[in-house]
Design a protein around this motif. Structure first.
Motif, short mmCIF file in Angstrom:
data_model
loop_
_atom_site.label_atom_id
_atom_site.label_comp_id
_atom_site.label_asym_id
_atom_site.label_seq_id
_atom_site.Cartn_x
_atom_site.Cartn_y
_atom_site.Cartn_z
N VAL A 113 12.47 -3.54 1.63
CA VAL A 113 11.02 -3.55 1.84
C VAL A 113 10.43 -4.85 1.32
CG1 VAL A 113 8.83 -2.42 1.30
CG2 VAL A 113 10.89 -1.04 1.71
N VAL A 114 9.76 -5.56 2.20
CA VAL A 114 9.06 -6.80 1.85
C VAL A 114 7.56 -6.52 1.93
CG1 VAL A 114 8.63 -9.21 2.44
CG2 VAL A 114 10.93 -8.24 2.72
N VAL A 115 6.87 -6.67 0.83
CA VAL A 115 5.43 -6.45 0.78
C VAL A 115 4.73 -7.80 0.68
CG1 VAL A 115 3.51 -5.44 -0.51
CG2 VAL A 115 5.69 -4.21 -0.33
N ILE A 116 3.82 -8.06 1.60
CA ILE A 116 3.02 -9.27 1.54
C ILE A 116 1.61 -8.88 1.11
CG2 ILE A 116 2.14 -11.28 2.79
CD1 ILE A 116 4.54 -11.09 4.63
N VAL A 117 1.18 -9.41 -0.03
CA VAL A 117 -0.13 -9.10 -0.59
C VAL A 117 -1.19 -9.96 0.10
CG1 VAL A 117 -1.56 -9.22 -2.67
CG2 VAL A 117 0.80 -8.38 -2.80
N ARG A 144 5.65 -4.87 5.01
CA ARG A 144 4.42 -4.15 4.76
C ARG A 144 3.34 -5.14 4.34
NH1 ARG A 144 5.06 0.78 6.63
NH2 ARG A 144 3.59 1.67 5.12
N PHE A 145 2.10 -4.80 4.60
CA PHE A 145 0.97 -5.64 4.19
C PHE A 145 0.08 -4.80 3.29
CE2 PHE A 145 2.31 -6.95 8.45
CZ PHE A 145 2.66 -8.27 8.20
N ALA A 146 -0.17 -5.30 2.08
CA ALA A 146 -0.89 -4.51 1.08
C ALA A 146 -2.11 -5.26 0.56
CB ALA A 146 0.03 -4.16 -0.07
N SER A 147 -3.20 -4.54 0.43
CA SER A 147 -4.42 -5.08 -0.19
C SER A 147 -4.81 -4.18 -1.35
CB SER A 147 -5.55 -5.16 0.84
OG SER A 147 -5.92 -3.87 1.29
N VAL A 148 -5.79 -4.60 -2.11
CA VAL A 148 -6.20 -3.83 -3.28
C VAL A 148 -6.64 -2.43 -2.90
CG1 VAL A 148 -7.93 -3.64 -5.11
CG2 VAL A 148 -6.76 -5.82 -4.72
N ASP A 149 -7.48 -2.31 -1.87
CA ASP A 149 -8.02 -1.01 -1.49
C ASP A 149 -7.35 -0.39 -0.27
OD1 ASP A 149 -8.98 -2.65 0.49
OD2 ASP A 149 -11.10 -2.47 -0.08
N GLY A 150 -6.35 -1.06 0.29
CA GLY A 150 -5.65 -0.54 1.45
C GLY A 150 -6.38 -0.75 2.76
N ASP A 210 -0.80 -0.62 3.28
CA ASP A 210 -0.70 0.03 1.98
C ASP A 210 -1.74 -0.50 1.00
OD1 ASP A 210 2.21 1.43 2.05
OD2 ASP A 210 2.33 -0.55 3.01
N ARG A 211 -2.06 0.33 0.00
CA ARG A 211 -2.71 -0.16 -1.20
C ARG A 211 -1.63 -0.73 -2.11
NH1 ARG A 211 -4.51 3.01 -4.82
NH2 ARG A 211 -3.43 4.88 -4.08
N ILE A 212 -1.93 -1.81 -2.80
CA ILE A 212 -0.93 -2.41 -3.68
C ILE A 212 -0.46 -1.40 -4.72
CG2 ILE A 212 -0.46 -4.27 -5.34
CD1 ILE A 212 -2.66 -5.91 -3.90
#
Length: 215
Positions: free
Chosen positions: A5-9, A39-45, A60-62
């Motif tokens: 899983v690669v999460v990009i903030v 996956r792409f994640a932000s503070v509030d999703g 996703d939410r972080i």
């Protein structure tokens, strides 16, 4: 072993190429036998507005990321020029303990530094903002001419397209040189660039429209 899983903030005003360039490397690697889930994640999703005005879908939410193989924090032209959202900093600090390796693209290094993740480490960022990073965070050893730097399990990369270089290096670490060579060929990019960031500013100033930039 399951997918990596690669999460990009991401966040509002995030540089689109920071996100898309790195993500494309991992997705294309799957074509040749890798197994990544981006996956792409932000503070509030919630979805974010990118630097080019287009909306970017967030998955996703972080804080909801239980674990990840890789977390990459994208950058923005605005990060060095205004206060960074404390919620974003806290979220990145928290998720760092739930990933195998942590990385930044371009000025995403300012978020990592603010979160304390670069303290006592070597790091790089966009050449234009490297002096500011060094002044703002004197406990970070800033190397302004590097394309990307690894210090332990923390990686930082230079401006914008250097996120592609870093993503290729991460794929090579995971799946070897033969697979990543196919990815680079498919994307028509250098597998490993020669020289550092200074090559670009020098060539552009000396030969702004010559064929030296064409292979």
């Amino acid at each position: 072993m399951g997918p990596r899983v690669v999460v990009i903030v991401v966040f509002d005003d995030v540089t689109m190429l920071d996100v898309a360039g790195a993500a494309e490397v991992f997705v294309e690697a799957n074509r040749f036998g890798a197994d990544y889930r981006v996956r792409f994640a932000s503070v509030d999703g919630r979805d974010v507005a990118t630097s080019i005005g287009a909306r970017l879908g967030v998955t996703d939410r972080i804080a909801a990321i239980d674990s990840a193989d890789t977390v990459m924090v994208a950058g923005s032209d605005l990060l060095p020029r205004r206060a960074i959202d404390p919620q974003l900093v806290d979220a990145v600090r928290s998720v760092a303990s739930r990933t195998r390796r942590l990385a930044s693209i371009c000025t995403g290094s300012f978020i990592l530094a603010q979160a304390g993740m670069l303290s006592g480490r070597r790091a790089t960022t966009h050449w234009h903002d490297a002096p500011l990073l060094a002044r703002a965070f004197p406990d970070v050893t800033v190397e302004p001419d590097a394309i990307f730097i690894r210090d332990g399990d923390v990686f930082t990369s230079a401006g914008v397209s250097a996120g592609i270089d870093l993503a290729l290096a991460l794929v090579e670490m995971d799946y070897g040189s033969e697979l990543v060579r196919e990815v680079a060929r498919w994307l028509v990019v250098y597998l490993k660039r020669a020289g550092g960031q200074s090559q670009f500013s020098v060539l552009v100033e000396a030969h702004p429209f010559t064929s030296r930039g064409v292979v």
